[in-house]
Design a protein around this motif. Structure first.
Motif, PDB file in Angstrom:
ATOM      1  N   ASN A 266       0.857  -1.196   0.000  1.00  0.00           N
ATOM      2  CA  ASN A 266       0.000   0.000   0.000  1.00  0.00           C
ATOM      3  C   ASN A 266       0.892   1.245   0.000  1.00  0.00           C
ATOM      4  N   LEU A 267       0.969   1.910  -1.132  1.00  0.00           N
ATOM      5  CA  LEU A 267       1.892   3.044  -1.276  1.00  0.00           C
ATOM      6  C   LEU A 267       1.476   4.291  -0.490  1.00  0.00           C
ATOM      7  N   TYR A 268       0.205   4.389  -0.132  1.00  0.00           N
ATOM      8  CA  TYR A 268      -0.216   5.515   0.708  1.00  0.00           C
ATOM      9  C   TYR A 268       0.419   5.377   2.095  1.00  0.00           C
ATOM     10  N   LYS A 269       0.510   4.126   2.547  1.00  0.00           N
ATOM     11  CA  LYS A 269       1.146   3.874   3.846  1.00  0.00           C
ATOM     12  C   LYS A 269       2.661   4.031   3.733  1.00  0.00           C
ATOM     13  N   THR A 270       3.198   3.652   2.580  1.00  0.00           N
ATOM     14  CA  THR A 270       4.641   3.832   2.349  1.00  0.00           C
ATOM     15  C   THR A 270       4.998   5.312   2.396  1.00  0.00           C
ATOM     16  N   ALA A 271       4.199   6.134   1.701  1.00  0.00           N
ATOM     17  CA  ALA A 271       4.453   7.582   1.665  1.00  0.00           C
ATOM     18  C   ALA A 271       4.383   8.190   3.061  1.00  0.00           C
ATOM     19  N   ALA A 272       3.395   7.761   3.847  1.00  0.00           N
ATOM     20  CA  ALA A 272       3.239   8.287   5.213  1.00  0.00           C
ATOM     21  C   ALA A 272       4.431   7.894   6.084  1.00  0.00           C
ATOM     22  N   LYS A 273       4.846   6.635   5.974  1.00  0.00           N
ATOM     23  CA  LYS A 273       5.979   6.148   6.780  1.00  0.00           C
ATOM     24  C   LYS A 273       7.299   6.772   6.328  1.00  0.00           C
ATOM     25  N   LEU A 274       7.429   6.987   5.030  1.00  0.00           N
ATOM     26  CA  LEU A 274       8.638   7.611   4.492  1.00  0.00           C
ATOM     27  C   LEU A 274       8.755   9.057   4.978  1.00  0.00           C
ATOM     28  N   ASN A 275       7.657   9.779   4.972  1.00  0.00           N
ATOM     29  CA  ASN A 275       7.676  11.168   5.450  1.00  0.00           C
ATOM     30  C   ASN A 275       7.977  11.235   6.945  1.00  0.00           C
ATOM     31  N   GLU A 276       7.403  10.302   7.697  1.00  0.00           N
ATOM     32  CA  GLU A 276       7.652  10.240   9.144  1.00  0.00           C
ATOM     33  C   GLU A 276       9.134   9.975   9.426  1.00  0.00           C
ATOM     34  N   ALA A 277       9.691   9.000   8.698  1.00  0.00           N
ATOM     35  CA  ALA A 277      11.109   8.655   8.873  1.00  0.00           C
ATOM     36  C   ALA A 277      12.013   9.807   8.439  1.00  0.00           C
ATOM     37  N   SER A 278      11.662  10.455   7.328  1.00  0.00           N
ATOM     38  CA  SER A 278      12.484  11.558   6.807  1.00  0.00           C
ATOM     39  C   SER A 278      12.544  12.724   7.790  1.00  0.00           C
ATOM     40  N   GLU A 279      11.415  13.042   8.402  1.00  0.00           N
ATOM     41  CA  GLU A 279      11.383  14.135   9.383  1.00  0.00           C
ATOM     42  C   GLU A 279      12.246  13.800  10.601  1.00  0.00           C
ATOM     43  N   ALA A 280      12.173  12.553  11.057  1.00  0.00           N
ATOM     44  CA  ALA A 280      12.971  12.131  12.215  1.00  0.00           C
ATOM     45  C   ALA A 280      14.465  12.157  11.881  1.00  0.00           C
ATOM     46  N   LEU A 281      14.827  11.705  10.685  1.00  0.00           N
ATOM     47  CA  LEU A 281      16.236  11.704  10.270  1.00  0.00           C
ATOM     48  C   LEU A 281      16.767  13.125  10.103  1.00  0.00           C
ATOM     49  N   SER A 282      15.916  14.010   9.617  1.00  0.00           N
ATOM     50  CA  SER A 282      16.302  15.416   9.455  1.00  0.00           C
ATOM     51  C   SER A 282      16.642  16.028  10.812  1.00  0.00           C
ATOM     52  N   LYS A 283      15.850  15.694  11.826  1.00  0.00           N
ATOM     53  CA  LYS A 283      16.095  16.202  13.186  1.00  0.00           C
ATOM     54  C   LYS A 283      17.387  15.646  13.769  1.00  0.00           C
ATOM     55  N   ILE A 284      17.652  14.354  13.506  1.00  0.00           N
ATOM     56  CA  ILE A 284      18.891  13.733  14.000  1.00  0.00           C
ATOM     57  C   ILE A 284      20.102  14.408  13.362  1.00  0.00           C
ATOM     58  N   ALA A 285      20.017  14.659  12.042  1.00  0.00           N
ATOM     59  CA  ALA A 285      21.116  15.332  11.332  1.00  0.00           C
ATOM     60  C   ALA A 285      21.307  16.752  11.861  1.00  0.00           C
ATOM     61  N   ALA A 286      20.196  17.439  12.128  1.00  0.00           N
ATOM     62  CA  ALA A 286      20.252  18.818  12.639  1.00  0.00           C
ATOM     63  C   ALA A 286      20.881  18.870  14.031  1.00  0.00           C
ATOM     64  N   SER A 287      20.782  17.766  14.774  1.00  0.00           N
ATOM     65  CA  SER A 287      21.356  17.720  16.130  1.00  0.00           C
ATOM     66  C   SER A 287      22.868  17.475  16.105  1.00  0.00           C
ATOM     67  N   GLY A 288      23.394  17.149  14.913  1.00  0.00           N
ATOM     68  CA  GLY A 288      24.843  16.952  14.790  1.00  0.00           C
ATOM     69  C   GLY A 288      25.289  15.507  14.886  1.00  0.00           C
ATOM     70  N   ARG A 289      24.333  14.586  15.020  1.00  0.00           N
ATOM     71  CA  ARG A 289      24.700  13.172  15.105  1.00  0.00           C
ATOM     72  C   ARG A 289      24.748  12.535  13.718  1.00  0.00           C
ATOM     73  N   LYS A 290      25.520  11.467  13.597  1.00  0.00           N
ATOM     74  CA  LYS A 290      25.683  10.780  12.315  1.00  0.00           C
ATOM     75  C   LYS A 290      24.605   9.707  12.127  1.00  0.00           C
ATOM     76  N   ILE A 291      24.270   9.434  10.871  1.00  0.00           N
ATOM     77  CA  ILE A 291      23.346   8.357  10.521  1.00  0.00           C
ATOM     78  C   ILE A 291      24.134   7.371   9.672  1.00  0.00           C
ATOM     79  N   LEU A 292      24.274   6.146  10.159  1.00  0.00           N
ATOM     80  CA  LEU A 292      25.058   5.134   9.457  1.00  0.00           C
ATOM     81  C   LEU A 292      24.157   4.336   8.510  1.00  0.00           C
ATOM     82  N   PHE A 293      24.485   4.383   7.214  1.00  0.00           N
ATOM     83  CA  PHE A 293      23.738   3.625   6.206  1.00  0.00           C
ATOM     84  C   PHE A 293      24.356   2.233   6.060  1.00  0.00           C
ATOM     85  N   VAL A 294      23.500   1.220   5.976  1.00  0.00           N
ATOM     86  CA  VAL A 294      23.986  -0.157   5.843  1.00  0.00           C
ATOM     87  C   VAL A 294      23.248  -0.840   4.694  1.00  0.00           C
TER      88      VAL A 294
END
Length: 261
Positions: free
Chosen positions: A43-71
């Motif tokens: 269900n792509l409507y749920k994907t879009a909602a979850k992607l936006n939620e995750a993106s906002e949280a990651l943006s805040k983590i980056a703004a705080s100066g912490r690193k995000i490790l991609f695997v």
């Protein structure tokens, strides 16, 4: 604020294609729209909602100066993740996951320092004083470390979050992050258990177009967070400058008043 992803764009990228119905994980049921020709459709409507939620949280983590490790060690994700993580100025692992990468981070940092020591030896001339055999051994060690750990050279402390492509394949990384209570963001396909991660983005984690669509969106959010951090620092620096200038102006004004009297 991170951009809202368009459902049509997700559809065009094939993000909705899940695995064969017989390979599904029942915990993905809330994110499955239907079954077509023996394949689950996300269900792509749920994907879009979850992607936006995750993106906002990651943006805040980056703004705080912490690193995000991609695997992402699967073939179709390696190049995409390396490119997007580099663009977002974040560390990444696209070769074999080094056991203890998080739980034994001190040892991993020692290995990175060995690589840096070889670089310093080459710069200050000490490397040239070694025998050819020793130089060969050093270069081989340096190349091996660069391949496995070169992309995390600037990660001097544990990351603020993990972003994983294919949680089944990267199960060791997931377990280490869980043990240390590091937030986990991930692309989760229909054959995986979304309960293993903090931010599950239901999506096709096998097709390169789908992976690129999700990862580029996430990278955009991180870049935005870094920009906010930079703007905040500049504003703070200006505020301090103005604050320091005020007493000097007041003093100059007082001196001028005394001279007039």
């Amino acid at each position: 604020m991170a951009k809202t992803e368009n459902v049509k764009d997700l559809l065009d990228a094939g993000v909705h294609f899940g695995h064969l119905t017989r390979r599904w994980d029942p915990n993905m049921a809330p994110y499955i729209y239907m079954e077509r020709n023996g394949i689950h459709i996300i269900n792509l409507y749920k994907t879009a909602a979850k992607l936006n939620e995750a993106s906002e949280a990651l943006s805040k983590i980056a703004a705080s100066g912490r690193k995000i490790l991609f695997v992402a060690t699967k073939k179709q994700a390696k190049e995409i993740v390396a490119e997007q993580a580099t663009r977002a100025k974040m560390p990444y692992i696209t070769e074999r996951w080094p056991g203890g990468m998080l739980t034994n981070f001190v040892t991993i940092r020692k290995a990175v320092k060995k690589m840096q020591t070889v670089d310093r030896m080459k710069q200050d001339g000490r490397f040239d004083s070694l025998s050819k055999k020793e130089q060969l051994q050093m270069n081989r060690m340096r190349e091996k470390l660069e391949k496995n750990l070169g992309s995390i050279e600037d990660m001097t402390r544990l990351p603020g979050a993990l972003f994983v492509v294919d949680i089944k394949r990267e199960h060791i990384a997931i377990k280490e992050a869980q043990k240390l209570n590091i937030p986990i963001f991930a692309m989760v396909d229909t054959n995986s258990d979304p309960r293993q991660v903090d931010y599950a983005i239901p999506s096709n984690d096998d097709a390169s177009k789908s992976i690129e669509k999700i990862i580029s969106n996430v990278a955009d959010a991180i870049v935005e967070g870094l920009s906010e951090r930079k703007a905040g620092k500049e504003k703070s620096a200006e505020g301090k400058k103005d604050k320091a200038a005020k007493p000097a102006k007041a003093k100059a004004k007082a001196v001028a008043n005394d001279e007039e009297e």
